[in-house]
Design an enzyme around this catalytic site. Structure first.
Site, PDB file in Angstrom:
ATOM      1  N   CYS A 115       0.466   4.991   6.881  1.00  0.00           N
ATOM      2  CA  CYS A 115      -0.171   4.836   8.199  1.00  0.00           C
ATOM      3  C   CYS A 115       0.806   4.120   9.149  1.00  0.00           C
ATOM      4  O   CYS A 115       1.213   2.974   8.888  1.00  0.00           O
ATOM      5  CB  CYS A 115      -1.455   4.031   8.055  1.00  0.00           C
ATOM      6  SG  CYS A 115      -2.510   4.650   6.704  1.00  0.00           S
ATOM      7  N   ARG A 168     -17.842  -2.427  17.844  1.00  0.00           N
ATOM      8  CA  ARG A 168     -17.114  -3.689  17.618  1.00  0.00           C
ATOM      9  C   ARG A 168     -15.788  -3.695  18.363  1.00  0.00           C
ATOM     10  O   ARG A 168     -14.952  -2.811  18.188  1.00  0.00           O
ATOM     11  CB  ARG A 168     -16.882  -3.916  16.120  1.00  0.00           C
ATOM     12  CG  ARG A 168     -16.184  -5.263  15.816  1.00  0.00           C
ATOM     13  CD  ARG A 168     -16.251  -5.643  14.338  1.00  0.00           C
ATOM     14  NE  ARG A 168     -17.625  -5.613  13.894  1.00  0.00           N
ATOM     15  CZ  ARG A 168     -18.147  -4.625  13.174  1.00  0.00           C
ATOM     16  NH1 ARG A 168     -17.391  -3.628  12.774  1.00  0.00           N
ATOM     17  NH2 ARG A 168     -19.419  -4.634  12.845  1.00  0.00           N
ATOM     18  N   CYS A 175     -16.444  -9.180   5.761  1.00  0.00           N
ATOM     19  CA  CYS A 175     -15.807  -7.891   5.472  1.00  0.00           C
ATOM     20  C   CYS A 175     -14.566  -8.096   4.617  1.00  0.00           C
ATOM     21  O   CYS A 175     -13.631  -8.787   5.033  1.00  0.00           O
ATOM     22  CB  CYS A 175     -15.387  -7.203   6.768  1.00  0.00           C
ATOM     23  SG  CYS A 175     -16.697  -7.113   7.974  1.00  0.00           S
ATOM     24  N   CYS A 180       0.475   0.426  10.308  1.00  0.00           N
ATOM     25  CA  CYS A 180      -0.002  -0.614   9.389  1.00  0.00           C
ATOM     26  C   CYS A 180       1.096  -1.487   8.789  1.00  0.00           C
ATOM     27  O   CYS A 180       2.024  -0.988   8.142  1.00  0.00           O
ATOM     28  CB  CYS A 180      -0.816   0.015   8.264  1.00  0.00           C
ATOM     29  SG  CYS A 180      -1.631  -1.249   7.254  1.00  0.00           S
ATOM     30  N   CYS A 203     -19.385   2.283   8.584  1.00  0.00           N
ATOM     31  CA  CYS A 203     -18.632   1.638   9.662  1.00  0.00           C
ATOM     32  C   CYS A 203     -17.373   2.472   9.849  1.00  0.00           C
ATOM     33  O   CYS A 203     -16.514   2.506   8.960  1.00  0.00           O
ATOM     34  CB  CYS A 203     -18.290   0.203   9.274  1.00  0.00           C
ATOM     35  SG  CYS A 203     -17.225  -0.625  10.476  1.00  0.00           S
ATOM     36  N   CYS A 241       0.849  -1.199   0.000  1.00  0.00           N
ATOM     37  CA  CYS A 241       0.000   0.000   0.000  1.00  0.00           C
ATOM     38  C   CYS A 241       0.882   1.246   0.000  1.00  0.00           C
ATOM     39  O   CYS A 241       1.843   1.328   0.763  1.00  0.00           O
ATOM     40  CB  CYS A 241      -0.916  -0.006   1.223  1.00  0.00           C
ATOM     41  SG  CYS A 241      -2.010   1.427   1.269  1.00  0.00           S
ATOM     42  N   CYS A 267     -19.500  -6.179   3.797  1.00  0.00           N
ATOM     43  CA  CYS A 267     -18.784  -4.971   4.179  1.00  0.00           C
ATOM     44  C   CYS A 267     -17.498  -4.942   3.352  1.00  0.00           C
ATOM     45  O   CYS A 267     -16.946  -5.999   3.036  1.00  0.00           O
ATOM     46  CB  CYS A 267     -18.462  -5.003   5.672  1.00  0.00           C
ATOM     47  SG  CYS A 267     -17.513  -3.563   6.218  1.00  0.00           S
TER      48      CYS A 267
HETATM   49  N1  SAM Z   1      -6.619   0.613   3.151  1.00  0.00           N
HETATM   50  C1  SAM Z   1      -7.920   0.842   3.648  1.00  0.00           C
HETATM   51  C2  SAM Z   1      -7.969   1.970   4.667  1.00  0.00           C
HETATM   52  O1  SAM Z   1      -6.964   2.321   5.243  1.00  0.00           O
HETATM   53  O2  SAM Z   1      -9.070   2.490   4.865  1.00  0.00           O
HETATM   54  C3  SAM Z   1      -8.577  -0.382   4.251  1.00  0.00           C
HETATM   55  C4  SAM Z   1      -7.780  -1.364   5.095  1.00  0.00           C
HETATM   56  S1  SAM Z   1      -7.054  -0.722   6.585  1.00  0.00           S
HETATM   57  C5  SAM Z   1      -5.966  -2.033   7.026  1.00  0.00           C
HETATM   58  C6  SAM Z   1      -8.399  -0.773   7.752  1.00  0.00           C
HETATM   59  C7  SAM Z   1      -8.155  -0.303   9.164  1.00  0.00           C
HETATM   60  O3  SAM Z   1      -7.428  -1.297   9.893  1.00  0.00           O
HETATM   61  C8  SAM Z   1      -7.339   0.947   9.389  1.00  0.00           C
HETATM   62  O4  SAM Z   1      -8.078   2.108   9.190  1.00  0.00           O
HETATM   63  C9  SAM Z   1      -6.951   0.805  10.860  1.00  0.00           C
HETATM   64  O5  SAM Z   1      -7.911   1.422  11.688  1.00  0.00           O
HETATM   65  C10 SAM Z   1      -6.955  -0.709  11.070  1.00  0.00           C
HETATM   66  N2  SAM Z   1      -5.598  -1.208  11.369  1.00  0.00           N
HETATM   67  C11 SAM Z   1      -4.600  -1.403  10.486  1.00  0.00           C
HETATM   68  N3  SAM Z   1      -3.479  -1.841  11.092  1.00  0.00           N
HETATM   69  C12 SAM Z   1      -3.771  -1.922  12.417  1.00  0.00           C
HETATM   70  C13 SAM Z   1      -3.016  -2.310  13.568  1.00  0.00           C
HETATM   71  N4  SAM Z   1      -1.742  -2.666  13.477  1.00  0.00           N
HETATM   72  N5  SAM Z   1      -3.634  -2.290  14.762  1.00  0.00           N
HETATM   73  C14 SAM Z   1      -4.937  -1.913  14.852  1.00  0.00           C
HETATM   74  N6  SAM Z   1      -5.700  -1.535  13.799  1.00  0.00           N
HETATM   75  C15 SAM Z   1      -5.126  -1.536  12.592  1.00  0.00           C
HETATM   76 FE1  SF4 Z   2      -2.776   1.306   3.386  1.00  0.00          FE
HETATM   77 FE2  SF4 Z   2      -2.687   0.169   5.778  1.00  0.00          FE
HETATM   78 FE3  SF4 Z   2      -3.062   2.785   5.586  1.00  0.00          FE
HETATM   79 FE4  SF4 Z   2      -5.026   1.114   4.794  1.00  0.00          FE
HETATM   80  S1  SF4 Z   2      -4.241   1.372   6.868  1.00  0.00           S
HETATM   81  S2  SF4 Z   2      -4.288   2.929   3.713  1.00  0.00           S
HETATM   82  S3  SF4 Z   2      -3.786  -0.610   4.009  1.00  0.00           S
HETATM   83  S4  SF4 Z   2      -1.196   1.664   4.945  1.00  0.00           S
END
Ligand code: SAM
Ligand code: SF4
Ligand code: DTB
Length: 318
Positions: free
Chosen positions: A53, A256, A93, A56, A184, A49, A124
């Site tokens: 973030c 949730r 989801c 992530c 959500c 990606c 979802c």
């Molecule tokens: N890429 C899309 C986005 O960011 O909206 C969808 C997938 S993203 C992985 C979905 C959510 O997973 C993120 O917004 C975050 O809140 C959660 N998430 C990702 N990594 C995480 C982590 N290490 N611990 C807790 N929540 C996490």
């Molecule tokens: Fe990409 Fe992870 Fe951020 Fe979603 S949360 S936009 S998968 S880096």
């Protein structure tokens, strides 16, 4: 009712037992306190990606050892959704590591939504930013919910993500809502944010043009290689407090208990249900990290006398 961040912060300052009692009262007014809705996650496109973030494992910028995977074939998604249904999930989801979906990928995801829905599951998806036209396309396919988290307060957001701004998230939420898809939207606790950031996040969610129907509260899963791998440990009671405050300011939403359950004790999870959580992610994996196995979850729900049926808010069911 509207809440200012300062008012929400005052709820966080209540003595723990008073806060939990107030939350439990609100919960029982609007929900069946014995019901826990089960959602199963599937990562339909994993890793690589472009976003940054800090929490992530799927960001291309961090070396987390994650194996990337292209968009899954339709047959695989159908098979995994069927297995989730057989195990007792009511919602499926589909998550993709996109900043925003390309049109040709969205066409394939639309087909997945139709197939999953045809199995009798709620659907979802979480695919990153959407245009209004893309949201309408997903709605036409029968998408029930779209997950798009604000993650934290507008003030703290820039400490966690620099490749998009808070307003981008709000714009996608508006596109989803205007398309008639249930929203959500929640956040992550334990990223080093202050109580005032948690309060501001919940105040923002409560003051959206329509409050989200579904609110995932994630505890940070610290993943080696990400900038938040060594984030300071969270006091578990502060996590429970966040659920309780969310319960009070978002009385009709389904809350949730999301990421982070694998390392939580049964007792801590029971406190989260008492605070107003009415849903969990169910199945051995979240997107790329672990989750309690279904036997452990079934045993926990059984020991607590909780059922996985009847998840409509009381007033919606009437
Ligand atoms: N890429 C899309 C986005 O960011 O909206 C969808 C997938 S993203 C992985 C979905 C959510 O997973 C993120 O917004 C975050 O809140 C959660 N998430 C990702 N990594 C995480 C982590 N290490 N611990 C807790 N929540 C996490
Ligand atoms: Fe990409 Fe992870 Fe951020 Fe979603 S949360 S936009 S998968 S880096
Ligand atoms: C949400 O709020 N939590 C889920 C879901 N929405 C998509 C994702 C949690 C991801 C945890 C890290 C991982 O497994 O990659």
């Amino acid at each position: 009712m509207t809440w200012t961040p300062a008012e929400v912060e005052q709820l966080f300052a209540l003595p723990f037992v008073d806060l939990l009692f107030a939350a439990q009262q609100v919960h029982r007014e609007h929900h069946d306190a014995r019901a826990v809705q089960l959602s199963t996650l599937l990562s339909i496109k994993t890793g690589a990606c472009p976003e940054d973030c800090a929490y992530c494992p799927q960001s291309i910028r961090y070396d987390t050892g994650l194996e990337r995977e292209a968009l899954l074939p339709l047959a695989t998604v159908r098979e995994r959704a069927g297995a989730a249904k057989a195990a007792g999930a009511t919602r499926f989801c589909m998550g993709a590591a996109y900043r925003s979906p390309k049109q040709k990928d969205l066409e394939r995801i639309v087909a997945m939504v139709r197939e999953v829905r045809a199995l009798g599951l709620e659907t979802c998806a979480t695919l990153g930013m959407l245009t209004p036209a893309q949201a309408l396309q997903l709605k036409a396919a029968g998408l029930d919910y779209y997950n798009h988290n604000l993650d934290t307060s507008a003030e703290f957001y820039g400490e966690v993500i620099t490749t998009r701004v808070y307003q981008d998230r709000l714009d996608t939420l508006a596109a989803v809502r205007d398309a008639g898809i249930h929203v959500c939207c929640g956040g992550i606790i334990g990223m080093g944010e202050a109580v005032r950031d948690r309060a501001a996040l919940l105040a923002t969610l409560a003051s959206l043009p329509a409050p989200p129907e579904s609110v995932p509260i994630n505890q940070l899963v610290p993943v080696p290689g990400t900038p938040l791998a060594d984030a300071p440990a969270l006091d578990p009671f502060d996590f429970v407090r966040t659920i309780a405050v969310a319960r009070i300011v978002l009385p009709r939403a389904t809350l949730r208990l999301s990421a982070g359950r694998e390392t939580m004790s049964d007792e801590l999870q029971a406190l989260c249900f008492l605070a107003g959580a009415g849903s969990i992610f169910y199945g051995e994996r979240l997107l790329t990290t672990g989750n309690p196995d279904v036997e452990r979850d079934r045993a926990l729900l059984g020991r607590l006398g909780l059922t996985s049926a009847g998840t409509l808010p009381r007033d919606a069911a009437a």
